[in-house]
Scaffold this motif. Structure first.
Motif, PDB file in Angstrom:
ATOM      1  N   ILE A  42       0.878  -1.078  -0.047  1.00  0.00           N
ATOM      2  CA  ILE A  42       0.013   0.139   0.030  1.00  0.00           C
ATOM      3  C   ILE A  42       0.918   1.262   0.036  1.00  0.00           C
ATOM      4  N   GLU A  43       0.155   2.469  -0.422  1.00  0.00           N
ATOM      5  CA  GLU A  43       0.907   3.753  -0.361  1.00  0.00           C
ATOM      6  C   GLU A  43      -0.015   4.558   0.543  1.00  0.00           C
ATOM      7  N   PRO A  44       0.258   4.745   1.773  1.00  0.00           N
ATOM      8  CA  PRO A  44      -0.647   5.385   2.632  1.00  0.00           C
ATOM      9  C   PRO A  44      -0.451   6.875   2.491  1.00  0.00           C
ATOM     10  N   TYR A  45      -1.810   7.581   2.481  1.00  0.00           N
ATOM     11  CA  TYR A  45      -1.883   9.086   2.125  1.00  0.00           C
ATOM     12  C   TYR A  45      -2.548   9.690   3.242  1.00  0.00           C
ATOM     13  N   ASP A  46      -3.301   8.833   4.140  1.00  0.00           N
ATOM     14  CA  ASP A  46      -4.062   9.522   5.406  1.00  0.00           C
ATOM     15  C   ASP A  46      -4.429   8.557   6.557  1.00  0.00           C
ATOM     16  N   SER A  52     -16.695   5.180  14.873  1.00  0.00           N
ATOM     17  CA  SER A  52     -16.766   4.449  15.953  1.00  0.00           C
ATOM     18  C   SER A  52     -15.453   4.295  16.814  1.00  0.00           C
ATOM     19  N   GLY A  53     -14.595   5.361  16.354  1.00  0.00           N
ATOM     20  CA  GLY A  53     -13.232   5.143  17.219  1.00  0.00           C
ATOM     21  C   GLY A  53     -11.941   4.418  16.758  1.00  0.00           C
ATOM     22  N   ARG A  54     -12.125   3.710  15.630  1.00  0.00           N
ATOM     23  CA  ARG A  54     -11.098   3.005  15.118  1.00  0.00           C
ATOM     24  C   ARG A  54     -10.301   3.884  14.155  1.00  0.00           C
ATOM     25  N   ILE A  55      -9.180   3.375  14.231  1.00  0.00           N
ATOM     26  CA  ILE A  55      -7.724   4.085  13.488  1.00  0.00           C
ATOM     27  C   ILE A  55      -7.901   3.592  12.181  1.00  0.00           C
ATOM     28  N   GLU A  56      -7.934   4.109  10.983  1.00  0.00           N
ATOM     29  CA  GLU A  56      -8.062   3.647   9.873  1.00  0.00           C
ATOM     30  C   GLU A  56      -6.907   4.395   8.898  1.00  0.00           C
ATOM     31  N   VAL A  57      -6.173   3.433   8.255  1.00  0.00           N
ATOM     32  CA  VAL A  57      -5.092   3.944   7.378  1.00  0.00           C
ATOM     33  C   VAL A  57      -5.971   4.001   5.767  1.00  0.00           C
ATOM     34  N   ARG A  58      -5.799   5.328   5.220  1.00  0.00           N
ATOM     35  CA  ARG A  58      -6.420   5.327   3.769  1.00  0.00           C
ATOM     36  C   ARG A  58      -5.245   5.190   3.182  1.00  0.00           C
ATOM     37  N   ALA A  59      -5.269   4.319   1.953  1.00  0.00           N
ATOM     38  CA  ALA A  59      -4.111   4.160   1.076  1.00  0.00           C
ATOM     39  C   ALA A  59      -4.408   3.630  -0.351  1.00  0.00           C
ATOM     40  N   MET A  60      -3.295   3.990  -1.139  1.00  0.00           N
ATOM     41  CA  MET A  60      -3.658   3.458  -2.428  1.00  0.00           C
ATOM     42  C   MET A  60      -3.119   1.869  -2.469  1.00  0.00           C
ATOM     43  N   CYS A  61      -4.055   0.946  -2.864  1.00  0.00           N
ATOM     44  CA  CYS A  61      -3.518  -0.475  -2.772  1.00  0.00           C
ATOM     45  C   CYS A  61      -3.074  -0.661  -4.235  1.00  0.00           C
ATOM     46  N   ARG A  62      -1.758  -1.315  -4.410  1.00  0.00           N
ATOM     47  CA  ARG A  62      -1.098  -1.817  -5.612  1.00  0.00           C
ATOM     48  C   ARG A  62      -1.684  -2.916  -6.248  1.00  0.00           C
ATOM     49  N   LEU A  63      -2.320  -3.807  -5.471  1.00  0.00           N
ATOM     50  CA  LEU A  63      -3.095  -4.960  -6.062  1.00  0.00           C
ATOM     51  C   LEU A  63      -4.396  -4.564  -6.772  1.00  0.00           C
ATOM     52  N   ARG A  64      -5.105  -3.373  -6.110  1.00  0.00           N
ATOM     53  CA  ARG A  64      -6.441  -3.007  -6.811  1.00  0.00           C
ATOM     54  C   ARG A  64      -6.048  -1.834  -7.508  1.00  0.00           C
ATOM     55  N   SER A  77       1.021  -7.567  10.480  1.00  0.00           N
ATOM     56  CA  SER A  77       2.237  -7.265  10.297  1.00  0.00           C
ATOM     57  C   SER A  77       2.404  -6.343   9.114  1.00  0.00           C
ATOM     58  N   TYR A  78       3.811  -5.698   9.126  1.00  0.00           N
ATOM     59  CA  TYR A  78       4.024  -4.690   8.241  1.00  0.00           C
ATOM     60  C   TYR A  78       5.574  -4.821   7.958  1.00  0.00           C
ATOM     61  N   THR A  79       5.715  -4.159   6.694  1.00  0.00           N
ATOM     62  CA  THR A  79       7.227  -3.838   6.508  1.00  0.00           C
ATOM     63  C   THR A  79       7.318  -2.534   5.730  1.00  0.00           C
ATOM     64  N   CYS A  80       8.083  -1.582   6.073  1.00  0.00           N
ATOM     65  CA  CYS A  80       8.197  -0.293   5.388  1.00  0.00           C
ATOM     66  C   CYS A  80       9.371  -0.309   4.495  1.00  0.00           C
ATOM     67  N   HIS A  81       9.010  -0.027   3.368  1.00  0.00           N
ATOM     68  CA  HIS A  81      10.095  -0.159   2.081  1.00  0.00           C
ATOM     69  C   HIS A  81      10.565   1.339   1.781  1.00  0.00           C
ATOM     70  N   ARG A  82      11.713   1.283   1.194  1.00  0.00           N
ATOM     71  CA  ARG A  82      12.178   2.511   0.536  1.00  0.00           C
ATOM     72  C   ARG A  82      11.887   2.749  -0.946  1.00  0.00           C
ATOM     73  N   ILE A  83      10.698   2.190  -1.194  1.00  0.00           N
ATOM     74  CA  ILE A  83      10.287   2.024  -2.650  1.00  0.00           C
ATOM     75  C   ILE A  83       9.150   3.232  -2.666  1.00  0.00           C
ATOM     76  N   ALA A  84       9.399   4.373  -3.539  1.00  0.00           N
ATOM     77  CA  ALA A  84       8.570   5.288  -3.846  1.00  0.00           C
ATOM     78  C   ALA A  84       7.259   5.090  -4.259  1.00  0.00           C
ATOM     79  N   PHE A  85       6.298   5.961  -3.898  1.00  0.00           N
ATOM     80  CA  PHE A  85       4.828   5.935  -4.648  1.00  0.00           C
ATOM     81  C   PHE A  85       4.935   5.969  -6.028  1.00  0.00           C
ATOM     82  N   VAL A  86       4.126   4.969  -6.678  1.00  0.00           N
ATOM     83  CA  VAL A  86       3.857   4.993  -8.139  1.00  0.00           C
ATOM     84  C   VAL A  86       2.349   5.352  -8.541  1.00  0.00           C
ATOM     85  N   LEU A  87       1.516   5.090  -7.623  1.00  0.00           N
ATOM     86  CA  LEU A  87       0.119   5.486  -8.167  1.00  0.00           C
ATOM     87  C   LEU A  87      -0.297   6.943  -7.684  1.00  0.00           C
TER      88      LEU A  87
END
Length: 133
Positions: A42-46, A52-64, A77-87
């Motif tokens: 994903i490429e998070p933007y917000d 309801s009080g939950r935390i949501e990560v808005r992101a561009m999904c590279r799969l979709r 789980s997650y891994t932060c990359h040093r790959i720039a956004f493309v979408l």
């Protein structure tokens, strides 16, 4: 790969904010509504809270190749990359249309506490001199 059950949600949020700020992609293992795990890059933007009080990560999904929302408590789980956004991504906006970009946990808390008290939008023109510094 960092597992979210081995750290606080604040540490997870800090990593996601850092990726958002640096415009780096993040690969997540996500638990969907059916209990199935999917792996997405994903490429998070917000980052925001839901009604309801939950935390949501808005992101561009590279799969979709589309904007998606991912609830923080469902990220296994997650891994932060040093790959720039493309979408191309949409601007982070409030429902009123005023752009507010949140870059830290403190800003997120302040925004959510003040959400109901935001002033109405006012158009600024070149003739407005009361805003000059």
């Amino acid at each position: 790969m960092k597992h979210t059950n081995r750290q606080t949600s604040t540490a997870t949020l800090a990593d996601l904010y850092r990726a958002l700020d640096r415009k780096f992609a993040v690969t997540i293992t996500y638990l969907d509504d059916n209990g199935d795990q999917t792996i997405r890059t994903i490429e998070p933007y917000d980052i925001r809270t839901t009604k309801s009080g939950r935390i949501e990560v808005r992101a561009m999904c590279r799969l979709r190749a589309d904007a998606r929302g991912f609830l923080l408590h469902r990220i296994v789980s997650y891994t932060c990359h040093r790959i720039a956004f493309v979408l191309d991504r949409p601007e982070a906006t409030t429902p009123a249309g005023a752009v507010i970009v949140v870059r830290s946990t403190a800003q997120l808390i302040a925004r959510e506490l003040g959400r109901d008290y935001l002033p109405t939008a006012r158009r600024i023109t070149q003739t407005d001199t009361d805003l000059a510094a």
